[in-house]
Design a protein around this motif. Structure first.
Motif, PDB file in Angstrom:
ATOM      1  N   ALA A   1      -5.849  -2.423   3.648  1.00 38.91           N
ATOM      2  CA  ALA A   1      -5.940  -2.333   5.098  1.00 38.91           C
ATOM      3  C   ALA A   1      -4.682  -1.629   5.605  1.00 38.91           C
ATOM      4  CB  ALA A   1      -6.037  -3.728   5.707  1.00 38.91           C
ATOM      5  N   SER A   2      -4.826  -0.823   6.646  1.00 41.21           N
ATOM      6  CA  SER A   2      -3.680  -0.024   7.101  1.00 41.21           C
ATOM      7  C   SER A   2      -3.430  -0.228   8.587  1.00 41.21           C
ATOM      8  CB  SER A   2      -3.929   1.463   6.817  1.00 41.21           C
ATOM      9  OG  SER A   2      -5.217   1.848   7.280  1.00 41.21           O
TER      10      SER A   2
ATOM     11  N   ARG B   1      -0.825  -9.435  -0.076  1.00 35.94           N
ATOM     12  CA  ARG B   1       0.333  -8.629  -0.502  1.00 35.94           C
ATOM     13  C   ARG B   1       0.536  -7.529   0.530  1.00 35.94           C
ATOM     14  NH1 ARG B   1       0.227  -5.593  -5.499  1.00 35.94           N
ATOM     15  NH2 ARG B   1       2.493  -5.618  -5.348  1.00 35.94           N
ATOM     16  N   VAL B   2       1.748  -7.483   1.085  1.00 33.16           N
ATOM     17  CA  VAL B   2       2.018  -6.564   2.198  1.00 33.16           C
ATOM     18  C   VAL B   2       3.104  -5.566   1.804  1.00 33.16           C
ATOM     19  CG1 VAL B   2       2.667  -6.393   4.632  1.00 33.16           C
ATOM     20  CG2 VAL B   2       1.414  -8.406   3.825  1.00 33.16           C
TER      21      VAL B   2
ATOM     22  N   GLU C   1      -0.785   6.303  -1.025  1.00 30.65           N
ATOM     23  CA  GLU C   1      -1.201   6.409  -2.432  1.00 30.65           C
ATOM     24  C   GLU C   1      -0.590   5.286  -3.269  1.00 30.65           C
ATOM     25  OE1 GLU C   1      -0.027  10.305  -3.611  1.00 30.65           O
ATOM     26  OE2 GLU C   1      -1.670  11.317  -2.563  1.00 30.65           O
ATOM     27  N   HIS C   2       0.686   4.986  -3.015  1.00 24.50           N
ATOM     28  CA  HIS C   2       1.360   3.913  -3.750  1.00 24.50           C
ATOM     29  C   HIS C   2       0.709   2.560  -3.461  1.00 24.50           C
ATOM     30  CE1 HIS C   2       4.518   1.462  -5.506  1.00 24.50           C
ATOM     31  NE2 HIS C   2       4.634   0.812  -4.345  1.00 24.50           N
ATOM     32  N   ALA C   3       0.411   2.313  -2.181  1.00 20.55           N
ATOM     33  CA  ALA C   3      -0.210   1.045  -1.794  1.00 20.55           C
ATOM     34  C   ALA C   3      -1.579   0.885  -2.451  1.00 20.55           C
ATOM     35  CB  ALA C   3      -0.338   0.971  -0.274  1.00 20.55           C
ATOM     36  N   ARG C   4      -2.310   1.975  -2.534  1.00 15.60           N
ATOM     37  CA  ARG C   4      -3.649   1.937  -3.149  1.00 15.60           C
ATOM     38  C   ARG C   4      -3.531   1.690  -4.654  1.00 15.60           C
ATOM     39  NH1 ARG C   4      -5.311   5.751  -0.442  1.00 15.60           N
ATOM     40  NH2 ARG C   4      -4.696   7.461  -1.817  1.00 15.60           N
TER      41      ARG C   4
ATOM     42  N   VAL D   1      -2.348  -5.003   2.403  1.00 10.14           N
ATOM     43  CA  VAL D   1      -2.064  -4.441   3.728  1.00 10.14           C
ATOM     44  C   VAL D   1      -0.838  -3.538   3.633  1.00 10.14           C
ATOM     45  CG1 VAL D   1      -1.618  -4.921   6.164  1.00 10.14           C
ATOM     46  CG2 VAL D   1      -2.875  -6.593   4.801  1.00 10.14           C
ATOM     47  N   VAL D   2      -0.912  -2.384   4.296  1.00  9.87           N
ATOM     48  CA  VAL D   2       0.260  -1.516   4.415  1.00  9.87           C
ATOM     49  C   VAL D   2       0.546  -1.316   5.898  1.00  9.87           C
ATOM     50  CG1 VAL D   2      -1.202   0.552   4.199  1.00  9.87           C
ATOM     51  CG2 VAL D   2       1.265   0.739   3.847  1.00  9.87           C
TER      52      VAL D   2
END
Length: 447
Positions: A100-101, A129-130, A175-178, A184-185
């Motif tokens: 989620a963004s 995880r955020v 990309e890193h978060a994915r 959540v980012v």
């Protein structure tokens, strides 16, 4: 917030409730008072005008004019329209997606970076995880500030690399978060002292690179009508999915909260009313309308207490109080639990009944005195030895003098604390007697 508006509306409705039957003139006079109260609360002129017009038309109906309790029905109509003005049903973030963004926007000083940290803490507590992304590369120490906040809440953070533009940073972070499977980012984007073409273009490019589902504007409620103008500009330039209103504790009028949804059409998602990381709450239009009209907000108070107070500890305290087994260690624990709930003045606004009817100056005076007393009692107990805390009845004069000297308080202050503690013990005995009587009565009635 809303202290002035709430006081004015309650006075108007008190007069209305005194009428056994309403006339058209009564309604018009009351609505004129409501309109003046809204304007004095810094509500947008058009919003105030349209609101009063709708309520007045609604109150001219046969159901209200012919009612046995017309004043109560007028208050109900005002409450319904206030809820609608504030957004109707509660709206929340869209936390779907992998991850989620959330794109956070706002002017300098609005509380955008702090709100990003508060959201991260909130979602981390719910098991997510955020990842925080420091995209404000122009404001001095903005990246460092977010990194400090990330450390406080226990979340990971990504900052810019040398020569990296803001949109490039956003793309890399997404990309890193994915790949790292974050839930959540949160992108803490850059702000300005005012909206300009450069900021708008940067935010547009950033949004295209990251495709956030939540585009959230953080607004400083204390700047009044200017916050509505800022929201309109961001909405037209970037598109918004929601708003966060900060510094509500610093604005006694509250006009921004009552105007911003009506003018922009954007829902208010959260409100901030303090500096602690826990001081960010979901916005419920129905609950806020109740608070404005002096009906309190018990539901929010209970939810706040459940989130901050240890339930097992509260039950343990209740049991010890009923058995008259509390000591000063327990009393200190109770003080510290109360402090977690935030400023006493904010709690007053959630309480229905006599607390809401008090004059604001009186509320503030009581809240201030209570907070000072808790602070004083806390320092006195912390100046005691463990034995003294466990044996308050054995604290003689010489010990009281030493305790007072140790915490820089007066001898009388120590006496006051011990007297207050003794009163609590007597209250526990009364609860126990009442409990016995209820058990006896229940036993008698079941025979």
């Amino acid at each position: 917030m809303f202290e002035n508006l709430s006081s004015a509306l309650q006075k108007t409705f008190k007069d209305l409730r005194g009428y056994g039957k309403l006339t058209e003139k009564n309604v018009k006079d009351s609505m004129r008072e409501v309109r003046m109260a809204l304007l004095e609360a810094d509500v947008n002129f058009k919003v105030a005008r349209d609101f009063v017009k709708k309520v007045q038309e609604d109150c001219m109906g046969e159901e209200v004019m012919g009612s046995i309790t017309p004043g109560q029905l007028v208050v109900k109509r005002v409450q319904d329209h206030l809820e609608e003005l504030l957004g109707g049903a509660h709206k929340d973030f869209d936390l779907t997606g992998n991850p989620a963004s959330v794109m956070m926007m706002g002017l300098h000083g609005s509380g955008k970076t702090t709100s990003s940290g508060k959201l991260a803490l909130r979602w981390k507590k719910s098991g997510r995880r955020v990842l925080l992304v420091a995209c404000d590369i122009r404001r001095p120490a903005a990246v460092e500030q977010l990194m400090i906040l990330a450390g406080q809440v226990g979340c990971d953070v990504i900052g810019p690399e040398p020569g990296e533009t803001v949109p490039m940073l956003g793309k890399r972070a997404a990309e890193h978060a994915r790949n790292a499977k974050y839930d959540v980012v949160i992108y803490d984007t850059g702000g300005r002292f005012q909206v300009d073409d450069e900021l708008v273009q940067e935010l547009k490019e950033f949004s295209e690179f990251t495709q956030p589902k939540n585009r959230v504007l953080v607004l400083d409620a204390a700047i009044g009508q200017e916050s509505v103008n800022v929201a309109e500009t961001f909405r037209d330039a970037v598109g918004l999915t929601g708003l966060i209103l900060t510094k509500l504790d610093g604005d006694a009028r509250g006009g921004a909260a009552l105007s911003v949804h009506a003018v922009t059409g954007c829902p208010i998602l959260m409100t901030g009313s303090g500096e602690k990381m826990e001081d960010l709450e979901p916005f419920y239009p129905d609950r806020m309308a109740s608070r404005i009209l002096g009906m309190g907000d018990v539901v929010s108070f209970v939810e706040k207490a459940q989130g901050l107070i240890d339930e097992k500890e509260a039950l343990r305290m209740q049991e010890k109080l009923s058995k008259n087994q509390m000591d000063l260690e327990d009393f200190l624990s109770q003080i510290q639990q109360m402090k977690k709930l935030g400023p006493m003045s904010n709690l007053f606004d959630m309480m229905p009944g006599d607390a809401m009817k008090m004059d604001q100056k009186k509320k503030d005076a009581i809240a201030s005195a209570s907070e000072l007393e808790m602070k004083k009692f806390e320092s006195i107990i912390q100046s005691m030895t463990p034995w003294e805390r466990r044996n308050p009845k054995k604290i003689d004069r010489s010990r009281r003098l030493r305790i007072a000297a140790g915490c820089g308080r007066k001898f009388q202050d120590v006496n006051q604390l011990l007297k207050r503690f003794d009163q609590m013990g007597k209250m526990g005995k009364q609860f126990k007697k009442m409990e016995k009587r209820l058990r006896h009565l229940k036993k008698f009635t079941t025979k």
